[in-house]
Design an enzyme around this catalytic site. Structure first.
Site, PDB file in Angstrom:
ATOM      1  N   GLN A   1      -4.605  -1.609   9.778  1.00  0.00           N
ATOM      2  CA  GLN A   1      -4.430  -2.910   9.136  1.00  0.00           C
ATOM      3  C   GLN A   1      -4.985  -4.012  10.038  1.00  0.00           C
ATOM      4  O   GLN A   1      -4.700  -4.059  11.234  1.00  0.00           O
ATOM      5  CB  GLN A   1      -2.941  -3.145   8.828  1.00  0.00           C
ATOM      6  CG  GLN A   1      -2.654  -4.405   8.040  1.00  0.00           C
ATOM      7  CD  GLN A   1      -3.247  -4.419   6.635  1.00  0.00           C
ATOM      8  OE1 GLN A   1      -3.437  -3.370   6.020  1.00  0.00           O
ATOM      9  NE2 GLN A   1      -3.571  -5.587   6.132  1.00  0.00           N
TER      10      GLN A   1
ATOM     11  N   ASP B   1     -11.011   2.747   4.343  1.00  0.00           N
ATOM     12  CA  ASP B   1     -11.225   1.297   4.260  1.00  0.00           C
ATOM     13  C   ASP B   1     -12.721   0.952   4.254  1.00  0.00           C
ATOM     14  O   ASP B   1     -13.097  -0.185   3.983  1.00  0.00           O
ATOM     15  CB  ASP B   1     -10.575   0.608   5.473  1.00  0.00           C
ATOM     16  CG  ASP B   1      -9.377  -0.244   5.083  1.00  0.00           C
ATOM     17  OD1 ASP B   1      -9.285  -0.619   3.904  1.00  0.00           O
ATOM     18  OD2 ASP B   1      -8.555  -0.531   5.969  1.00  0.00           O
TER      19      ASP B   1
ATOM     20  N   LYS C   1       0.845  -1.202   0.000  1.00  0.00           N
ATOM     21  CA  LYS C   1       0.000   0.000   0.000  1.00  0.00           C
ATOM     22  C   LYS C   1       0.882   1.255   0.000  1.00  0.00           C
ATOM     23  O   LYS C   1       0.613   2.215  -0.730  1.00  0.00           O
ATOM     24  CB  LYS C   1      -0.933  -0.004   1.224  1.00  0.00           C
ATOM     25  CG  LYS C   1      -2.007  -1.088   1.140  1.00  0.00           C
ATOM     26  CD  LYS C   1      -2.773  -1.276   2.451  1.00  0.00           C
ATOM     27  CE  LYS C   1      -3.699  -2.486   2.356  1.00  0.00           C
ATOM     28  NZ  LYS C   1      -4.471  -2.735   3.579  1.00  0.00           N
TER      29      LYS C   1
HETATM   30  N1  GUN Z   1      -6.640  -7.056   6.154  1.00  0.00           N
HETATM   31  C1  GUN Z   1      -7.004  -7.793   5.092  1.00  0.00           C
HETATM   32  N2  GUN Z   1      -7.563  -7.022   4.146  1.00  0.00           N
HETATM   33  C2  GUN Z   1      -7.554  -5.763   4.627  1.00  0.00           C
HETATM   34  C3  GUN Z   1      -7.995  -4.524   4.111  1.00  0.00           C
HETATM   35  O1  GUN Z   1      -8.529  -4.404   3.012  1.00  0.00           O
HETATM   36  N3  GUN Z   1      -7.815  -3.447   4.925  1.00  0.00           N
HETATM   37  C4  GUN Z   1      -7.241  -3.561   6.131  1.00  0.00           C
HETATM   38  N4  GUN Z   1      -7.118  -2.458   6.858  1.00  0.00           N
HETATM   39  N5  GUN Z   1      -6.832  -4.687   6.649  1.00  0.00           N
HETATM   40  C5  GUN Z   1      -6.981  -5.788   5.890  1.00  0.00           C
END
Ligand code: GUN
Length: 282
Positions: free
Chosen positions: A95, A118, A51
Site C-alpha cells: 500500500q 498492482d 480491499k
Molecule cells: N495508494 C493509492 N492508490 C493505491 C493503489 O492503487 N495501490 C496501492 N498499493 N497503493 C495505493
C-alpha cells in the site's frame, strides 16, 4: 446526462469473480493476496480494509502484514522476498504511500512481477507502455472497464488527464493512447489547465481537490471521469468535480462515491484471480 455506475458494474463483476473462485476451490485452489501496510496512515488503513473486505466477499484469501512505520528498507525487502518465494501466494500489494525514509521505487521493484497485481513493477509498466499484456494498475484498469461497459469509444477522442501520478495519470494515459485517443496529461506545473479541459471530449481528474473542475472548464457533452476522493469535515465523500453544476452539461459522468472507487477494488480482485490462473498455467 448518464451516470457511469461503477458500483453496479463492480457488483456484477464481483459476482462472476466469486463464481470463478468457487470453481477453483473445488480443485483445492484458493487465490490469495498479501497486503503490506507500513505505518498507520488512516486513509491507507481504510483502503486496505476495503480491499480485504472485497477479497473476503469473493472468496480470495487476503493476508494483511501491518509493519511499523520505522521498518527499515532492508527488512521490508526481505519480507517481500519471502512472500515472492511463497508458492501459494498469487498477489503482493504494497500500500502506498510509504514513509519518507523508504525508497518506494526499490520496494516496488522487489515484488516478483508475476505477483505484482498492482502493476507497479517496471516490468509491468514497461509492458503497458509497449502495449503488451501485463498487470495493469487497478484504478486505470477499472476506468477502462467502465468505459468499455458503456460502449464509450476512445479512438480519435481528445482526452485530458489531470494528475500525472505513476498510480493513475501515467498508466491511464498509456492505456488510452493504446486505444488511439490523443492524450494531454496536466499536472501542478501546467499553465492554463482550462485550455486543455475545454478542448477535451473526455476529462479524467485525479487530484483530490473538491470543486477543481467547474462548469466553465468543460465542453458541452463531455465525458467526465472523477477519480478524486476527499472526505469533507461533514463526513461527506466528494470528488474533484463540481458535480451539481458540471453534471447537467455532460454526456456521461462518474458519481463520487459509486463511480471509479468500486471499479478500482474489483480490478484488484480481477488481477489477483488472473495471477492465480497464470500460476496454474506455468
Ligand atoms: N495508494 C493509492 N492508490 C493505491 C493503489 O492503487 N495501490 C496501492 N498499493 N497503493 C495505493
Amino acid at each position: 446526462m448518464i451516470l457511469l455506475d461503477g458500483k453496479s458494474l463492480a457488483q456484477e463483476m464481483q459476482e462472476s469473480i466469486a463464481t470463478e473462485v468457487q470453481q477453483l476451490s473445488t480443485h483445492g485452489i484458493i487465490p490469495s493476496l498479501a497486503v503490506i501496510l507500513v505505518g498507520n496512515d488512516p486513509a491507507s488503513q481504510t483502503y486496505v480494509n476495503m480491499k480485504a473486505r472485497a477479497c473476503k466477499q469473493v472468496g480470495i484469501t487476503s493476508i494483511l502484514h501491518e509493519m511499523p512505520k520505522n521498518i527499515t528498507q532492508q527488512d521490508l525487502i526481505t519480507m517481500i522476498e519471502n512472500l515472492n518465494q511463497n508458492d501459494k501466494l498469487d498477489g503482493i500489494l504494497v500500500q502506498l504511500p510509504l514513509p519518507k525514509h523508504i525508497d518506494t521505487y526499490e520496494i516496488l521493484e522487489s515484488v516478483c512481477p508475476q505477483k505484482d497485481v498492482d502493476g507497479f513493477h517496471t516490468q509491468n509498466s514497461g509492458k503497458l507502455f509497449s502495449g503488451v499484456k501485463g498487470f495493469v494498475p487497478a484504478t486505470p484498469l477499472g476506468i477502462m472497464t467502465l468505459l468499455k461497459h458503456y460502449n464509450i469509444e476512445l479512438q480519435g477522442k481528445n482526452v485530458c488527464i489531470i494528475g500525472a501520478s505513476n498510480i493513475v495519470g501515467k498508466p491511464l494515459g498509456a492505456l488510452m493512447l493504446n486505444k488511439n485517443a490523443t492524450i494531454s496529461i496536466c499536472h501542478i506545473h501546467t499553465q492554463n489547465i482550462q485550455f486543455y479541459t475545454k478542448n477535451a471530449d473526455i476529462i479524467c481528474v485525479a487530484v483530490g481537490k473538491p470543486n477543481l473542475i467547474t462548469k466553465d472548464m468543460v465542453k458541452e457533452g463531455a465525458i467526465i471521469i472523477d477519480i478524486g476522493i476527499t472526505r469533507l469535515e461533514s463526513g461527506k465523500i466528494v470528488g474533484d468535480v463540481d458535480f451539481a453544476h458540471v453534471a447537467p452539461i455532460c454526456s456521461y459522468i462518474t458519481p463520487v462515491p459509486g463511480g471509479v472507487g468500486p471499479m478500482t477494488i474489483v480490478s484488484l480482485l480481477r488481477n489477483t484471480l488472473e495471477s492465480t490462473k497464470n500460476r496454474l498455467n506455468r
